[in-house]
Design an enzyme around this catalytic site. Structure first.
Site, PDB file in Angstrom:
ATOM      1  N   GLU A 120       0.501  -1.025  -0.025  1.00  0.00           N
ATOM      2  CA  GLU A 120       0.745  -0.127  -0.035  1.00  0.00           C
ATOM      3  C   GLU A 120       0.435   1.874   0.395  1.00  0.00           C
ATOM      4  O   GLU A 120       0.721   2.128  -0.676  1.00  0.00           O
ATOM      5  CB  GLU A 120      -0.373   0.139   1.591  1.00  0.00           C
ATOM      6  CG  GLU A 120      -2.339  -0.204   1.120  1.00  0.00           C
ATOM      7  CD  GLU A 120      -3.121   0.545   0.842  1.00  0.00           C
ATOM      8  OE1 GLU A 120      -2.935   1.267  -0.718  1.00  0.00           O
ATOM      9  OE2 GLU A 120      -3.434   1.437   1.433  1.00  0.00           O
ATOM     10  N   THR A 168      -5.318  10.186  -2.448  1.00  0.00           N
ATOM     11  CA  THR A 168      -5.658   9.657  -1.332  1.00  0.00           C
ATOM     12  C   THR A 168      -4.041  11.162  -0.830  1.00  0.00           C
ATOM     13  O   THR A 168      -4.591  11.656   0.285  1.00  0.00           O
ATOM     14  CB  THR A 168      -4.594   8.483  -0.794  1.00  0.00           C
ATOM     15  OG1 THR A 168      -5.568   7.544  -1.208  1.00  0.00           O
ATOM     16  CG2 THR A 168      -4.298   7.841   0.606  1.00  0.00           C
TER      17      THR A 168
HETATM   18  N1  HSE Z   1      -7.459   5.716   6.077  1.00  0.00           N
HETATM   19  C1  HSE Z   1      -7.163   6.415   4.709  1.00  0.00           C
HETATM   20  C2  HSE Z   1      -7.344   7.849   4.262  1.00  0.00           C
HETATM   21  C3  HSE Z   1      -7.906   5.656   3.818  1.00  0.00           C
HETATM   22  O1  HSE Z   1      -8.444   8.109   4.726  1.00  0.00           O
HETATM   23  O2  HSE Z   1      -6.804   9.069   4.014  1.00  0.00           O
HETATM   24  C4  HSE Z   1      -6.867   5.673   2.774  1.00  0.00           C
HETATM   25  O3  HSE Z   1      -5.890   4.985   2.711  1.00  0.00           O
END
Ligand code: HSE
Length: 291
Positions: A120, A168
């Site tokens: 990831e 992201t």
């Molecule tokens: N928890 C993470 C975010 C999920 O919301 O940025 C994406 O990897």
């Protein structure tokens, strides 16, 4: 050769930023692994044109390295990248579960979570366990530095994916650096309510706990029509609505009887905002399955 179906996931669920996640019954990636002298990767399916096949740059390359398990890895994407549905996490989870079995490494599912999270990190720049944990373990997961706690649950969900791309990295840049004590108290209450709702398989409690006043409002600015879609889903019977992962998918918890109406309301409202979208009527489901 082994074939693994690795489910999409929804992380955060509002109050559980970077901690909570759920596996979705659908969509999913299909990952096929076969032993080889060195790792090669082939990607087909949704958004595959944007996914590098170079093992140094693909999420599954780091997983093969971490398991010392060189393989030819075919990824059939059912989950579009940059969707907020854990697309790269599902590929990493599928590869981790498949290679662990193919090479008889003997890791438990919980041990595979940080291994898949390394993959990831190759694409998102940070190792988040909150998407890989549910894709590997299924159900509702609480991922912290101390490990993963898993709860089986089967809450009906509607995931509406608009034709918008949110990376992201961008979605993390807009997160406020500070929150007030009042927001902290509110978040703890909501997270506790959501967790209890998962234990009881209660869509009302889960929906009530899907609220967050810190991260979600900042990210909503990146999704055209988000507030209107959220309101439309609640009016159609959703028990709670929030952004899935880093977005742009909007996810609603509900009773099964309202799933169809909620899906239609979300699609229509995105359309009113000139945004094409697709909807998944789904529910919390199992983790990666080996065939
Ligand atoms: N928890 C993470 C975010 C999920 O919301 O940025 C994406 O990897």
């Amino acid at each position: 050769m082994l074939t693994v179906r690795a489910p999409a996931t929804s992380a955060n669920l509002g109050s559980g930023f970077d901690v909570f996640g759920v596996a979705l019954e659908r969509p999913a990636d299909v990952v096929r692994v076969s032993k080889a002298d060195e790792t090669t990767i082939e990607v087909t399916g949704a958004g595959s044109q944007y996914i590098p096949e170079d093992p140094e740059k693909n999420t599954v390359g780091a997983v093969a390295d971490a398991l010392d398990a060189p393989a030819h890895i075919e990824i059939d994407k059912g989950i579009r990248p940059a969707s907020g549905l854990g697309s790269s996490a599902a590929s990493a989870a599928g590869a981790a579960v498949g290679l662990n079995r193919l090479y008889d490494r003997g890791h438990t599912r919980e041990k595979l979570v940080p291994i898949a999270a390394k993959g990831e990190a190759v694409v998102s720049g940070d190792a988040h366990d909150d998407n890989v944990a549910p894709s590997i373990m299924g159900g509702f997961t609480i991922a912290t530095d101390d490990g993963v706690t898993q709860v089986d649950a089967s809450i009906p969900l509607v995931a509406c994916l608009p034709d918008i791309v949110v990376s992201t990295r961008d979605a993390r840049r807009v997160i406020p650096e500070q929150a007030s004590v009042e927001q902290l108290v509110e978040t703890v209450g909501d997270a506790a309510m959501l967790t209890t709702g998962m234990h009881r398989d209660d869509p009302e409690l889960v929906g009530e706990g899907m609220y967050d006043s810190v991260v979600t409002p900042a990210r909503a600015e990146l999704i055209d029509g988000y507030e209107a879609v959220r309101t439309a889903a609640l009016d159609a019977g959703a028990t709670g609505v929030t952004i899935s992962g880093a977005g742009p998918t909007v996810i609603a918890a509900c009773h099964e009887r309202n799933q169809r109406a909620i899906g239609s309301a979300m699609l229509e409202t995105f359309a009113h905002n000139d945004v094409d979208a697709q909807v998944y009527q789904t529910r919390i489901g199992a983790g990666a399955t080996v065939f």
